[in-house]
Scaffold this active site. Structure first.
Site, PDB file in Angstrom:
ATOM      1  N   THR A  15       0.543  -1.008   0.528  1.00  0.00           N
ATOM      2  CA  THR A  15      -0.369  -0.036  -0.160  1.00  0.00           C
ATOM      3  C   THR A  15       0.667   1.034   0.210  1.00  0.00           C
ATOM      4  OG1 THR A  15       0.003   0.045   2.553  1.00  0.00           O
ATOM      5  CG2 THR A  15      -2.084  -1.396   0.841  1.00  0.00           C
ATOM      6  N   ASP A  16       0.580   2.601  -0.257  1.00  0.00           N
ATOM      7  CA  ASP A  16       0.953   3.721  -0.054  1.00  0.00           C
ATOM      8  C   ASP A  16       0.896   4.157   0.944  1.00  0.00           C
ATOM      9  OD1 ASP A  16       2.286   6.135  -0.939  1.00  0.00           O
ATOM     10  OD2 ASP A  16       0.855   6.411  -2.030  1.00  0.00           O
ATOM     11  N   TRP A  17       1.640   5.274   1.913  1.00  0.00           N
ATOM     12  CA  TRP A  17       1.634   4.785   3.477  1.00  0.00           C
ATOM     13  C   TRP A  17       0.119   5.763   4.043  1.00  0.00           C
ATOM     14  CZ3 TRP A  17       5.324   2.680   0.884  1.00  0.00           C
ATOM     15  CH2 TRP A  17       6.749   2.510   1.572  1.00  0.00           C
ATOM     16  N   GLY A  18      -0.144   4.212   4.891  1.00  0.00           N
ATOM     17  CA  GLY A  18      -1.723   5.151   5.478  1.00  0.00           C
ATOM     18  C   GLY A  18      -3.320   4.877   3.989  1.00  0.00           C
ATOM     19  N   ALA A  19      -2.820   4.026   3.122  1.00  0.00           N
ATOM     20  CA  ALA A  19      -3.682   4.035   2.545  1.00  0.00           C
ATOM     21  C   ALA A  19      -3.919   3.068   2.579  1.00  0.00           C
ATOM     22  CB  ALA A  19      -3.118   3.632   1.414  1.00  0.00           C
TER      23      ALA A  19
END
Length: 800
Positions: A239-243
């Site tokens: 995932t992207d960071w915090g996604a």
């Protein structure tokens, strides 16, 4: 160009190690360890992988225990970002940049570099366009493939991002990209597909946003059905960071790693799901094996120093090959004996990269002022404007005018300053800073030849383009931007870059003007008419077209030959053309091939780029340039047959110097081997067949829904859920009290961040952060806290 996939040996070793892990250890591997590492398993001596931001340089945090700042970032070569480097149209050069990036990763024990980013430039306003490649998926595909192959040739993983349709920064954590299936396939998926099949990236990063109502990190159709099964991708997905939106769904569709590390209580979600039978152990096993395979693949890497000066020189060469000469009234190249007025603070303090997660701390910075001084050019310098203030400073302009009058020629270095474009927020307009425009208007009044050297991360409005003598577009040109500008301005090399995005005259001319930057649903009503596909089909005048770029030389195109005049759609055709340098200097030309389709019942762009080659020529030298075209180059995606379809008919092969400068044409008849009903929207969506009827594109919602295939419904703010944002909470009087508390806590964290540009990026995102991803709070919210917030926010009472 070397392709380096994960080896079979690494995959087999990963399988053996995974069989020795407990369920809890397997689940642990699915979560990050802090912000930049994966989890180690000490029992089996499984080390952490180290990740680092890219994509045009290595952004590695030096001390993981200290806050992010310039001082706590490892110095690395800042190569020209994709907005510039893509304009080189040079696959070998981008491969070479990838190799250099890989070497720097090895030197810092980095296993995966987060890049390249191939999201399509749907609008010039996207704040992250400087990281993205093009408005055209073929250009993006070629760039990404070359860069990935270069990085991975050094046994370092590339992470292709952001999958999928992350084309704006506004509300990117929760926005819903509404895209019809054909546009998805032809425009937004195409570069990912090509890179996956031709470069085999070790990792792919999912985006934050939703695509047609499903979050990217748990999108079964896009990840499981398309990426995994249809394209056969067996690599790692993070995932992207915090996604991360739904951990169980994400694991089920084939996402392998959540970044960064979530609170411990969230680890239990997947463990409980496996134990209860909601999630199969096979999915968890496969996920672990994909991560372990990268660990095994990189196990033999050993830190080795790289040649910083050689990489700096490479950055200069890439910038030089990528700069685009937009205008030249015979004032360039300038004489080295001329007295030069060097105007603009950018000449001393260049803007050579964008802001956000890709911001590099460079090994060196070489400005135009530095280079002119070292080369002993006779010049006078004036600041002209203040890069930290958009307001016009009359005193600085007066000084610049005085300097200009004392010189033979003016080089004015201007462009977009840092605060105009960044990851985390979008631009509101396409205008240059007022102080920069005012400076140019004053300089042209001196009567001296004015050469503008333009630095920006995306297209801008250029109101004075007909008044100045020359415009050299450097885009954001990396750490030796000054040296590259010198090389071109004085004629040591001829400019040879061409535009990979259109420069429209005004923002209102862009096809997504009415449909970009919205909250909630973002309707891609322009469908396949993105960039030049719209401008050229609508016959809309632009400032500078896609594929455009001048040279100090000139070129003759001749002798177009097709290997066949008629083929079946399952056959290939060879196209050959002769290019001759008719000028007086060594130069390079980017030869472009477009395919124009026959008239059809389904709406199509007037033509599309299908191939390009960059050719180097001495004066009066000529060379043959050869292209090969196959079925996909003539196909559209048919939603009727759920496959690529070529219609029978006469296709025009166009050999061009730009998307509007067609030099040669030939006709090729193609016979379809597929009997398919061609989609016909003429009665239900006629706006797509008459694009030139208005200044600004306007597609009625009902017509877009006909193409999209269903009614589009805007999700109401209430009831509030884990995906509700701080902005959503502010919309409700009852919930706004909580929103204020969350915002105040977030601001305390943001104010403590020492890196100003990184802080500005996060401030642009905070209002549209969902409760499940409260990245900006001192501590992430617990499940219980989120539940209590939602219970209170959804209640009708006033008691807390």
């Amino acid at each position: 160009m070397k392709v380096t996939p994960i080896s079979n040996e690494a995959k087999q070793a990963a399988k053996e190690i995974a069989s020795q892990l407990s369920l809890e250890e397997k689940v642990l591997l699915r979560h990050g360890n802090g912000s930049w590492c994966t989890q180690p398993i000490e029992r089996l001596q499984i080390r952490s992988l180290r990740l680092a931001d890219g994509p045009h340089g290595l952004r590695k945090k030096a001390d993981l225990d200290k806050p992010s700042s310039e001082e706590n970032t490892v110095k690395a070569t800042c190569f020209p970002p994709a907005v510039a480097a893509s304009c080189s149209f040079d696959r070998e050069l981008i491969y070479e940049m990838g190799c250099a990036l890989g070497e720097e990763c090895v030197s810092e024990s980095v296993d995966i570099l987060l890049g390249p980013a191939v999201n399509i430039k749907r609008s010039p306003l996207c704040g992250r366009n400087f990281e993205y490649v093009s408005e055209d998926p073929y250009v993006a595909a070629q760039y990404a493939t070359a860069l990935i192959n270069g990085i991975q040739s050094k046994n370092v993983g590339a992470c292709l991002k952001h999958f999928l349709a992350n084309n704006q920064e506004t509300a990117r954590l929760v926005s819903n990209s509404i895209i019809d299936e054909r546009a998805l396939r032809e425009i937004y998926l195409s570069a990912f597909e090509y890179a996956v099949k031709n470069a085999k990236p070790w990792s792919i990063m999912t985006s934050y946003n939703q695509i047609n109502g499903e979050y990217a990190s748990s999108h079964k159709q896009m990840i499981d059905e398309l990426l995994r099964k249809e394209w056969g991708y067996d690599g790692h997905i993070m995932t992207d960071w915090g996604a991360m939106e739904n951990r169980i769904k994400s694991a089920d569709v084939g996402v392998d790693l959540e970044m960064p590390e979530p609170p411990n209580e969230f680890f239990e979600d997947i463990t409980d799901a496996v134990k209860s039978g909601k999630l199969s152990m096979q999915k968890i096993d496969s996920s672990c094996e994909r991560l372990l395979a990268i660990i095994q693949q990189t196990a033999t890497n050993s830190p080795a120093p790289y040649n910083k000066l050689a990489h700096h020189d490479l950055a200069r060469r890439i910038a030089r090959e990528s700069a685009v000469l937009l205008k030249n009234d015979s004032v360039l190249p300038a004489s080295k004996s001329a007295k030069v007025a060097l105007i603009g603070e950018f000449a001393k303090k260049p803007r050579f990269q964008g802001s956000g997660s890709s911001r590099i701390v460079p090994t060196f910075i070489n400005s135009a002022h530095d280079e002119f001084s070292s080369q002993k050019i006779n010049f006078l310098y004036s600041q002209g404007y203040n890069i930290n203030n958009d307001e016009v400073d009359s005193a600085l302009i007066e000084e610049a005018v005085k300097t200009a009058k004392e010189c033979d020629i003016v080089f004015a270095f201007i462009g977009l300053t840092d605060e105009y474009e960044s990851e985390g927020y979008d631009r509101k307009h396409m205008r240059l800073p007022h102080s920069h425009n005012a400076l140019i208007e004053a300089l042209v009044q001196t009567g001296k030849p004015v050469v503008v050297v333009l630095s920006c991360g995306s297209a801008v409005e250029i109101p004075w383009r007909n008044k100045v003598s020359a415009i050299l577009l450097m885009n954001l040109a990396g750490q030796d931007c000054g040296g590259a500008a010198y090389d071109l301005l004085f004629g040591d090399y001829s400019p040879c870059g061409k535009l990979t995005e259109t420069f429209p005259i005004a923002l209102e001319d862009t096809p997504s003007y009415n449909y970009f930057g919205t909250l909630g649903n973002v309707e891609y009503r322009e469908s396949v008419f993105v960039g030049y596909r719209y401008y050229n089909t609508a016959r809309k005048e632009v400032a500078y077209p896609f594929g455009f770029g001048l040279s100090y030389s000139s070129f003759e195109y001749s002798s177009l030959r097709l290997s066949s005049q008629s083929i079946n759609d399952n056959e290939d055709v060879k196209v050959t053309v002769t290019i001759r340098n008719t000028g007086n200097c060594y130069a390079k030309e980017i030869v472009q091939l477009y395919v124009a389709p026959p008239k059809s019942r389904i709406f199509k762009p007037i033509h599309e780029l299908r191939a390009f080659e960059k050719v180097s020529l001495e004066p009066n030298e000529e060379k043959d340039v050869e292209f090969s075209l196959s079925k996909r180059d003539f196909a559209y995606y048919s939603t009727n047959i759920k496959d690529w379809h070529v219609e029978s008919g006469d296709y025009t092969i166009q050999i061009a110097a730009s998307s509007v400068d067609i030099r040669l044409e030939g006709v090729l008849h193609i016979q379809s081997t597929t009997n398919a009903d061609i989609p016909d929207y003429r009665s239900v969506a006629p706006a797509y067949y008459s694009l030139n009827s208005a200044k600004t594109l306007s597609i009625p919602k009902k017509q877009f829904e006909a193409v999209y295939g269903s009614t589009i419904i805007e999700k109401p703010a209430r009831p509030f859920t884990e995906n509700s944002t701080i902005r959503d909470l502010f919309s409700d009087p009852n919930a706004s009290i909580l929103a204020n508390e969350l915002l105040n806590k977030a601001n305390i964290v943001l104010d403590s961040i020492p890196d100003v540009r990184f802080r500005e990026m996060l401030q642009g995102m905070v209002y549209d952060t969902p409760l499940r991803s409260t990245l900006f709070l001192p501590d992430s919210l617990t499940k219980q806290q989120i539940a209590e917030i939602l219970s209170y926010a959804n209640s009708d009472g006033n008691e807390r």
